[in-house]
Scaffold this motif. Structure first.
Motif, PDB file in Angstrom:
ATOM      1  N   ASN D 263       0.926  -1.308  -0.025  1.00 35.24           N
ATOM      2  CA  ASN D 263      -0.050   0.065   0.143  1.00 35.24           C
ATOM      3  C   ASN D 263       0.979   1.171  -0.025  1.00 35.24           C
ATOM      4  OD1 ASN D 263       0.788  -0.083   2.523  1.00 35.24           O
ATOM      5  ND2 ASN D 263      -1.242  -0.744   3.309  1.00 35.24           N
ATOM      6  N   LYS D 264       2.078   1.048  -0.224  1.00 36.79           N
ATOM      7  CA  LYS D 264       3.045   2.193  -0.421  1.00 36.79           C
ATOM      8  C   LYS D 264       2.731   2.938  -1.783  1.00 36.79           C
ATOM      9  CE  LYS D 264       7.777   2.068  -0.133  1.00 36.79           C
ATOM     10  NZ  LYS D 264       8.744   1.096   0.374  1.00 36.79           N
ATOM     11  N   TYR D 265       2.469   2.034  -2.623  1.00 35.05           N
ATOM     12  CA  TYR D 265       2.144   2.444  -4.163  1.00 35.05           C
ATOM     13  C   TYR D 265       0.773   2.822  -4.412  1.00 35.05           C
ATOM     14  CZ  TYR D 265       6.939   0.744  -4.874  1.00 35.05           C
ATOM     15  OH  TYR D 265       8.248   0.515  -4.818  1.00 35.05           O
ATOM     16  N   GLN D 266      -0.049   1.928  -3.709  1.00 33.34           N
ATOM     17  CA  GLN D 266      -1.605   2.098  -3.827  1.00 33.34           C
ATOM     18  C   GLN D 266      -2.336   1.838  -2.642  1.00 33.34           C
ATOM     19  OE1 GLN D 266      -2.607  -0.250  -7.554  1.00 33.34           O
ATOM     20  NE2 GLN D 266      -1.175  -1.548  -6.851  1.00 33.34           N
ATOM     21  N   ARG D 267      -3.462   2.291  -2.419  1.00 37.02           N
ATOM     22  CA  ARG D 267      -4.143   1.945  -1.220  1.00 37.02           C
ATOM     23  C   ARG D 267      -4.960   0.362  -1.432  1.00 37.02           C
ATOM     24  NH1 ARG D 267      -8.639   5.727   1.328  1.00 37.02           N
ATOM     25  NH2 ARG D 267      -9.236   4.642   3.145  1.00 37.02           N
ATOM     26  N   TYR D 268      -5.379   0.228  -2.527  1.00 35.70           N
ATOM     27  CA  TYR D 268      -5.762  -1.192  -2.851  1.00 35.70           C
ATOM     28  C   TYR D 268      -5.475  -1.504  -4.195  1.00 35.70           C
ATOM     29  CZ  TYR D 268      -8.977  -0.588   1.239  1.00 35.70           C
ATOM     30  OH  TYR D 268      -9.431  -0.440   2.393  1.00 35.70           O
ATOM     31  N   THR D 269      -5.599  -2.677  -4.519  1.00 32.64           N
ATOM     32  CA  THR D 269      -5.578  -3.145  -6.174  1.00 32.64           C
ATOM     33  C   THR D 269      -6.966  -2.961  -6.687  1.00 32.64           C
ATOM     34  OG1 THR D 269      -4.050  -5.039  -5.552  1.00 32.64           O
ATOM     35  CG2 THR D 269      -5.358  -5.149  -7.459  1.00 32.64           C
ATOM     36  N   SER D 270      -6.827  -1.998  -7.734  1.00 36.83           N
ATOM     37  CA  SER D 270      -7.991  -1.560  -8.570  1.00 36.83           C
ATOM     38  C   SER D 270      -8.430  -2.819  -9.506  1.00 36.83           C
ATOM     39  CB  SER D 270      -7.552  -0.459  -9.372  1.00 36.83           C
ATOM     40  OG  SER D 270      -7.110   0.607  -8.909  1.00 36.83           O
ATOM     41  N   ASP D 271      -9.790  -3.230  -9.046  1.00 31.32           N
ATOM     42  CA  ASP D 271     -10.438  -4.214  -9.531  1.00 31.32           C
ATOM     43  C   ASP D 271     -11.015  -3.815 -10.984  1.00 31.32           C
ATOM     44  OD1 ASP D 271     -11.878  -2.797  -7.894  1.00 31.32           O
ATOM     45  OD2 ASP D 271     -12.989  -4.603  -7.303  1.00 31.32           O
ATOM     46  N   ILE D 272     -10.385  -3.276 -11.730  1.00 34.30           N
ATOM     47  CA  ILE D 272     -10.886  -2.627 -13.084  1.00 34.30           C
ATOM     48  C   ILE D 272     -11.405  -3.510 -13.864  1.00 34.30           C
ATOM     49  CG2 ILE D 272     -10.416  -1.191 -15.082  1.00 34.30           C
ATOM     50  CD1 ILE D 272      -8.020  -0.092 -13.367  1.00 34.30           C
ATOM     51  N   ALA D 273     -10.939  -4.700 -14.089  1.00 34.30           N
ATOM     52  CA  ALA D 273     -11.365  -5.642 -14.940  1.00 34.30           C
ATOM     53  C   ALA D 273     -12.463  -6.293 -14.347  1.00 34.30           C
ATOM     54  CB  ALA D 273     -10.512  -6.733 -15.118  1.00 34.30           C
ATOM     55  N   VAL D 274     -12.773  -6.351 -13.239  1.00 30.85           N
ATOM     56  CA  VAL D 274     -14.238  -6.862 -12.662  1.00 30.85           C
ATOM     57  C   VAL D 274     -15.419  -5.949 -13.153  1.00 30.85           C
ATOM     58  CG1 VAL D 274     -15.604  -7.382 -10.418  1.00 30.85           C
ATOM     59  CG2 VAL D 274     -13.032  -7.772 -10.517  1.00 30.85           C
ATOM     60  N   THR D 275     -15.219  -4.755 -13.552  1.00 35.04           N
ATOM     61  CA  THR D 275     -16.122  -3.854 -14.487  1.00 35.04           C
ATOM     62  C   THR D 275     -16.469  -4.674 -15.729  1.00 35.04           C
ATOM     63  OG1 THR D 275     -14.593  -2.057 -13.825  1.00 35.04           O
ATOM     64  CG2 THR D 275     -16.574  -1.694 -15.226  1.00 35.04           C
ATOM     65  N   ALA D 276     -15.909  -5.098 -16.261  1.00 36.75           N
ATOM     66  CA  ALA D 276     -16.032  -6.028 -17.619  1.00 36.75           C
ATOM     67  C   ALA D 276     -16.821  -7.176 -17.030  1.00 36.75           C
ATOM     68  CB  ALA D 276     -15.081  -6.223 -18.331  1.00 36.75           C
ATOM     69  N   VAL D 277     -16.363  -7.755 -16.083  1.00 36.28           N
ATOM     70  CA  VAL D 277     -16.789  -9.229 -15.521  1.00 36.28           C
ATOM     71  C   VAL D 277     -18.441  -8.845 -15.282  1.00 36.28           C
ATOM     72  CG1 VAL D 277     -16.681 -11.002 -13.677  1.00 36.28           C
ATOM     73  CG2 VAL D 277     -14.678 -10.044 -15.193  1.00 36.28           C
ATOM     74  N   LEU D 278     -18.582  -7.679 -14.296  1.00 39.19           N
ATOM     75  CA  LEU D 278     -19.946  -7.564 -13.784  1.00 39.19           C
ATOM     76  C   LEU D 278     -20.945  -7.148 -14.948  1.00 39.19           C
ATOM     77  CD1 LEU D 278     -19.242  -5.565 -10.838  1.00 39.19           C
ATOM     78  CD2 LEU D 278     -19.807  -7.778 -10.821  1.00 39.19           C
ATOM     79  N   LYS D 279     -20.541  -6.633 -16.011  1.00 37.67           N
ATOM     80  CA  LYS D 279     -21.458  -6.111 -17.068  1.00 37.67           C
ATOM     81  C   LYS D 279     -21.910  -7.453 -17.648  1.00 37.67           C
ATOM     82  CE  LYS D 279     -22.534  -2.775 -18.092  1.00 37.67           C
ATOM     83  NZ  LYS D 279     -23.940  -2.082 -17.326  1.00 37.67           N
ATOM     84  N   LYS D 280     -20.993  -8.424 -17.529  1.00 34.45           N
ATOM     85  CA  LYS D 280     -21.304  -9.511 -18.552  1.00 34.45           C
ATOM     86  C   LYS D 280     -22.048 -10.780 -17.580  1.00 34.45           C
ATOM     87  CE  LYS D 280     -17.921 -13.328 -19.529  1.00 34.45           C
ATOM     88  NZ  LYS D 280     -16.421 -13.701 -19.627  1.00 34.45           N
TER      89      LYS D 280
END
Lengths: 353, 353, 353, 353
Positions: D263-280
């Protein structure tokens, strides 16, 4: 580097820490915190200091690295972006690059046909695997040097430079159980324009060293894939290994990480935001591989564009004219028309950014 | 293997799946579920079938492996526990084994002294690293073959067999930047009684193959460490690689996995329960390494006993008479008296189990 | 708290940081590192300072907490172990405690019979769920207050104090779709000797506050389960929430964490080593739940002993005379004879430690 | 649902499984695999069957869900996308939506000013927190109902509908230690146009039920954030909870997941691809929150666009005119001009897609 002592650590322990600091030709500054907690800051070049040197003193509670452990690949130390050159092409400059081709090279007509079709779709590099590191000993392991020769044929037919993986400095076993004469690394050095290090070998440091030395001599760039559970710091340190051993031309490649997410929906968790993190932390170019990251071809177009939006310098996309009959990874492979569509949108998106 | 079709998949798609199944000399059984969902079960030996072969057909929603992908190391197929023999000693039988020694071999007096002290504490194996895979190119990389020679001296002085790591089939670079004549694997094959494969190389399949062939010829057992993000199935498949390539004497070693847990408290998440899982799933012996798993010496005794309670056949513990001055990993290294205490309690615990 | 400025941050930015520090009545000490990197240490009580206050200044690269954010539950600040009293029993003292019973309370004869059998097996607490937080809205949600009444019957029959979960301060919906008069919390406060907070509610801070205030008034201890992805620091902060709001009697309970591991082999990754971490970091008692952690009844005995070896003060084990017919979680439930065997071995192990 | 029996399971065990299947009014089909492995497929509506019912039979090795456990929110069962209406606005239709505002409401002038500025930047919704669930009991907990009143003022000044979080059905404690009269849920129901459920409460099922019933009656949509370690299936089941309890208007919101990444570089891991998974997978709209996902304001623009590229229907972005002086989360907060830039590019990107 900051050292946090345990509460009420005796002065003797603090002195012990300071003595060690001095051995590294660094200075020490002490902050006496409230509640009996001392903090020691190290002043000087700490890049060669192993934090364990202090951690193993009992009265030390924690050692915190303040500067980044990587230097050469760090944007903080070397702000100028590195553009990796392959012939006329530059990776990490203003132009997006697209690397496309099959997971496995199957035969000469297959790879030549794919090369032509991905070129027509807009790709500037041909990717393809001759050596396939497979999780199961019972899976197809690749054509070996014969595959590399077919790739060269494809290159001659299209002019596309070749990206292919070296899996180590062992000798490859063929389908008839005989072994190739040269090691995998030797063969790949002979044929590749860019040598890929796969995620499974990102921490095989002995191999990284051999590879760095030999590819550095021949000025062949290395495309380094992030290990599936490598931290950002470890990934950049692996790049630093290659640069420190003589090859400054490293391309970082993201391909998904392993998390708690179900692989029923995605093969890996796509580390798209790390694209932006790497562009900020490092001066190296970053390429994203949506095929391995997602594992499903219907997710590839969306994730390709997401990676470009996040700042990627290019994409590596598994492409085959008949994904359903590919020798491996067919379910994550797109067709050339889909590739063309992705490239078209990626270029339009790049203009917006 | 079970194939789940998408809802209302056309009969043609189902036929396509069945055709492919037949190519593998397997039979197919179809279940017509309600709501238009067809399930196809494959009957026959599916060990050589890559699930992707079906997954890449668009109407296939999911392919589920029902049998385990590993066979030779599987308890379901080979219920008899394998006892790995090293001289008179057996690993995986009724007796616990203890492997102890420093992270890095530093010099002859150091390793000889440690060998004597760990033997007195009850250890039956001497462990020590001559080749050190380090995350940073700037960290200490090990003494190389000179270290192996010191280990042999220690073996001669104590009779303890040697466990040491081979990091690949590259040539090791020494402190003066020259390279050793032989590869690391060649050297280790000459000196080791048990060859360790580190977590970082667990998926370096080309190396695993070379190692399996060469160590198998010489009948030298391999201690295979679990990769920090390897699943249980991948870990057992890596063991299967070694067994399938000619060396049946594999010892599984757990050393912690990478999760979201803060490394401020522990270096890795200790995968202690996997000890019990492996004993149930596999016929191979299991050794636990509490030093790497925890990263802190004050956690080592408790986690050692926890691993034995979970069913481990032995422990591998980093031990040094002066942990604070160890060349590496000092903060996770215990002293010989602590080792003796752990061994004493572990043996008492074993009686209860 | 340590603040690491970006390289070559202007003096003005450093001043801005120092001004903010002063607002919190703390002092600042600056270390001018080499390469233009300034480090600012905060001297004073930083427990009320949100690190974000500094992080949001652009020239700040990183804010590092040096002292632990929890105080009351911290062993560093309060070295004395807390023994939580329930009647004559003490949790966290010299004696191991065993909490056993079914996942769900099904009817009066069931819970009374189980209470008698687990008591005979050596358990000192009866656990059972009247309110069941279930992942699916279509799963069985528990008997509600009727279940609590059955538990009281079982307590009267055996003298065993009751551990049961409160799922929030909402009103429970019954099978006939009507709602209970009182909230779940009100009901549980009336019946429980120890109130369990489940993993899913560990971060429901509003609920934790209500619970802490009400249970504190009545002096009912709280058994707080670790959230499946809560860090150690977050877990201890949730305990701190309860203590800070008026209830010092908190029992920490581990039940497995969510990682990349396949749930085909284990339901969760057993966080056994965290037992030892918590005993070191915190003054609170620690209980381990091997049933949820493993998810498979044949793993429960080994993991129970592993947790005791790692330093747990007790175990919470799902037990039913007919696990195969249990209303929920049967596959992870042991029988009373297995429980008796676990307790016998745990007590023998405790003597060794 | 598919049941995989252990090798050589006796016919009696198979019968036992089939008997249970029949209790659920489902049919069973058996596949006799080679090597003595039987597979049983369940034919019929399995949505009400708990897999544990079979798993707890000893001869059952594995139970595999073939159909998805969620129905109402599933695209497979309900292919039509749901467009959630808030006044004239539709979420999940053709237009992108932008929700912006401060993490915490601080006072009336602050929220009114921000509302005006985010509206000018192109946002259609005002977000702001009156109730702040904080990891530490010592952090700022929010203004409570007073904050909601300030939000209403801002709504009156701008016409922007309000998105705000309900943290449970407890009563909020104010800075002077008194408690509000009404519960948080009651207050939020009165003021919000969209009610946010935070990641920490995604599995607080009792609260979800109360919320669903009450918000459903008033036809107020719910924005449900994914828990930091919730699987996709669990996330969709939480949505199913709300829909099944009477509120079909659910908006899914991604905000990063917890993984091994530093979390030094990012607070969380961005689950961006899950956007596409959820739309499907689902028919519900999906909104992405780049502020929490990344934790650093300089990453917010790139990740915003990446989420849109991945198919998000909108963004929720923390915005403040003086991020450095925000009461909370300032380091991840952008300014209105940055917001305007993000919206402009997002709209241009949408045209390409």
């Amino acid at each position: 580097m900051i050292i946090r002592m345990k509460q009420n650590a005796p002065a003797k322990a603090v002195e012990k820490v300071i003595e060690r600091i001095k051995k590294f030709n660094c200075g020490a500054e002490i902050i006496h915190g409230r509640e009996g907690i001392d903090i020691i800051g190290i002043v000087g070049d700490t890049s060669g200091i192993d934090p364990n040197v202090f951690d193993e003193i009992d009265e030390v509670l924690e050692v915190i690295r303040i500067s980044r452990p990587y230097k050469r690949v760090s944007r903080e130390y070397n702000p100028q972006s590195r553009v990796v050159k392959v012939g006329e092409l530059g990776i990490g400059g203003n132009e997006l690059v697209f690397m496309a081709g099959p997971c496995s090279i199957e035969n000469k007509p297959q790879i030549v046909r794919i090369a032509k079709e991905v070129k027509a779709a807009g790709a500037q590099f041909l990717r393809g695997g001759a050596y396939k590191p497979r999780t199961s000993p019972y899976s197809y392991q690749g054509l070996g040097v014969e595959g590399l020769r077919f790739m060269r044929d494809a290159k001659e037919a299209t002019g596309l430079p070749i990206v292919t993986e070296a899996t180590g400095n062992h000798r490859h076993q063929l389908a008839d159980n005989s072994f190739e004469q040269k090691t995998v690394l030797e063969n790949v050095l002979e044929y590749a324009d860019v040598i890929q290090v796969g995620a499974r070998n990102m921490k095989a440091y002995g191999f990284l060293q051999d590879l760095a030395i030999e590819s550095g001599k021949r000025r062949i760039p290395v495309l380094l894939k992030r290990g599936e559970a490598a931290t950002v710091a470890e990934f950049l340190l692996a790049a630093e290994y290659i640069v420190a051993n003589g090859n400054p031309d490293v391309i970082l490649c993201l391909r998904g990480i392993r998390t708690f997410e179900e692989n029923k929906y995605q093969r890996y968790t796509s580390d798209i935001a790390v694209t932006a993190v790497l562009k900020k932390e490092s001066n190296l170019p970053v390429v994203f591989d949506p095929s391995h990251a997602t594992g499903y071809r219907d997710l590839v177009p969306a994730i390709s564009l997401a990676a470009i939006a996040a700042g990627a310098d290019g994409l590596m996309i598994e492409t085959h004219y008949e994904p359903e009959n590919a020798a491996s990874d067919g379910q994550q492979t797109v067709t050339p028309p889909t590739l063309a569509e992705i490239i078209k949108k990626a270029l339009a998106l790049k203009k917006i950014l």
